[in-house]
Design an enzyme around this catalytic site. Structure first.
Site, mmCIF file in Angstrom:
data_model
loop_
_atom_site.group_PDB
_atom_site.id
_atom_site.type_symbol
_atom_site.label_atom_id
_atom_site.label_comp_id
_atom_site.label_asym_id
_atom_site.label_seq_id
_atom_site.Cartn_x
_atom_site.Cartn_y
_atom_site.Cartn_z
ATOM 1 N N HIS A 198 48.371 81.404 94.646
ATOM 2 C CA HIS A 198 48.146 81.480 93.200
ATOM 3 C C HIS A 198 46.705 81.926 92.952
ATOM 4 C CE1 HIS A 198 48.573 81.021 89.030
ATOM 5 N NE2 HIS A 198 49.158 79.840 88.942
ATOM 6 N N TYR A 225 42.783 79.845 87.553
ATOM 7 C CA TYR A 225 42.637 78.795 88.553
ATOM 8 C C TYR A 225 41.594 79.235 89.588
ATOM 9 C CZ TYR A 225 46.653 76.659 86.288
ATOM 10 O OH TYR A 225 47.480 76.093 85.363
ATOM 11 N N HIS A 274 45.628 83.272 86.354
ATOM 12 C CA HIS A 274 45.619 82.330 85.227
ATOM 13 C C HIS A 274 44.373 81.463 85.126
ATOM 14 C CE1 HIS A 274 50.309 82.545 85.633
ATOM 15 N NE2 HIS A 274 49.751 83.719 85.346
#
Length: 377
Positions: free
Chosen positions: A178, A183, A181
């Site tokens: 990931h 993060y 977004h």
């Protein structure tokens, strides 16, 4: 949903196999990662295994799990979001993978460190510090948590590698990193949140170094044929107009080092897949990622749902979403703009969504309703 293409065309396009490194998928439909918070103590139970297996049985070619926290003390702050470390947690995840395989599917865990977005006073490792590249919030606020030391950098990278190795060991078909977004990995990529003056900060190439080292460490911890997928985005949580790259050349500067480090496929997160990414071209973000790297790419963003109500309205304003046709999506797939299509809310609402689309049962499709967020249907 209005689909004017003949059902046989829909099925034929979606049902074409695609290969990511050593993994061949039976079709082009992916379940998008969606946080569900149904894993008390970070342990996915039978309900989680059944949730994913139902979608595999209905024909989803690849499932990407909800984001799972690494074995680093600051990776997350909510104890109902699943962990990807610990004996009980990994046993739970093995049961999930086994259930999906029994149903005929393929599955990757999404590995995540939330960085500066870790909630203060959370229910998981509440005493651990919130860490990020420069202790800067997504809104530009300074002094949020602490800036990572080089030791912190090394520890987080090692946690990614350990989680990926565990994923292969317990039977998953690949991993997704990931990097989107807002993060942790994305915080290194973004100029607003990365003001470091060491080798991990500076120009766009330097800001990509941390992400590339995470990928390289994962690549070294798994077998050569094990797929590594990287999710990235322009937008950030709460900052929907943010951009990592203003031009294709800037996007290439980000993606090329990641591909060289060992990324096998890119998952380009957008809010609406049909929106062109740069002026002068109709390509969306996934289309540009494929054009620039030659790697397989996944598109995502309101698939099957109308553009008037996106996930922001869904999650924060409790609004449903009307159905939208996918003829333009089929045209883009057939033109090889991208390789795979990730479906989020439509699959969350209806575990049979893939089967209904592949079998031409369009009249059985139902609009998304926020009530679906409360259960593992």
């Amino acid at each position: 949903m209005t689909i004017t293409s003949p059902p046989q065309r829909v099925a034929e396009i979606f049902s074409r196999p695609v290969t990511i490194n050593g993994l061949t998928l039976p079709n082009r439909i992916v379940m998008s990662p969606m946080t569900r918070m149904h894993s008390p103590g970070g342990i996915p139970g039978e309900n989680v295994a059944s949730y994913y297996a139902r979608r595999a049985a209905a024909g989803v070619g690849l499932l990407v799990t909800e984001g799972t926290f690494l074995g680093h003390e600051s990776a997350g702050g909510v104890d109902t979001i699943p962990l990807f470390h610990g004996e009980e947690q990994l046993a739970g995840w093995k049961a999930v993978a086994d259930a999906v395989h029994t149903a005929g599917g393929r599955i990757m865990p999404q590995l995540m460190h939330v960085g500066v977005q870790r909630p203060p006073g959370g229910t998981l490792n509440a005493d651990a510090p919130t860490i990020s590249p420069s202790a800067i919030g997504l809104d530009g606020t300074e002094g949020v948590g602490k800036a990572m030391t080089l030791r912190d950098v090394d520890d987080v990278i090692a946690s990614y590698a350990e989680a990926a190795a565990a994923a292969e060991r317990i039977g998953f078909d690949g991993v997704e990193v990931h990097g989107a977004h807002g993060y942790l990995i994305d915080e290194f990529l973004w100029a607003r949140t990365n003001r470091r003056t060491d080798v991990y900060g500076g120009d766009l190439t330097a800001r990509t170094k941390f992400a590339a080292e995470v990928v390289a460490a994962i690549r070294d911890s798994v077998s050569p044929q094990f797929p590594v997928q990287f999710r990235f985005s322009q937008w950030k949580n709460g900052v929907y107009d943010a951009r990592l790259a203003e031009t294709p050349q800037e996007l290439e500067a980000i993606l090329t080092p990641l591909a060289a480090a060992g990324v096998d496929s890119f998952h380009a997160s957008t809010r609406r897949y049909w929106v062109p990414e740069f002026d002068g071209s109709g390509l969306n973000l996934a289309g540009w990622a494929k054009k620039l790297t030659g790697k397989p790419t996944v598109t995502v963003g309101s698939v099957g749902l109308g553009g008037g109500t996106d996930f922001v309205d869904t999650l924060f304003h409790g609004k449903g979403a009307e159905l939208r046709g996918i003829d333009d999506l089929l045209d883009r797939l057939e033109a090889d703009e991208f390789d795979l299509v990730a479906v989020g809310r439509s699959l969350l609402q209806d575990p049979e969504w893939a089967a209904k689309v592949l079998q031409g049962r369009y009249d059985e499709l139902t609009p998304f309703e926020p009530a679906a967020l409360a259960t593992l249907s």
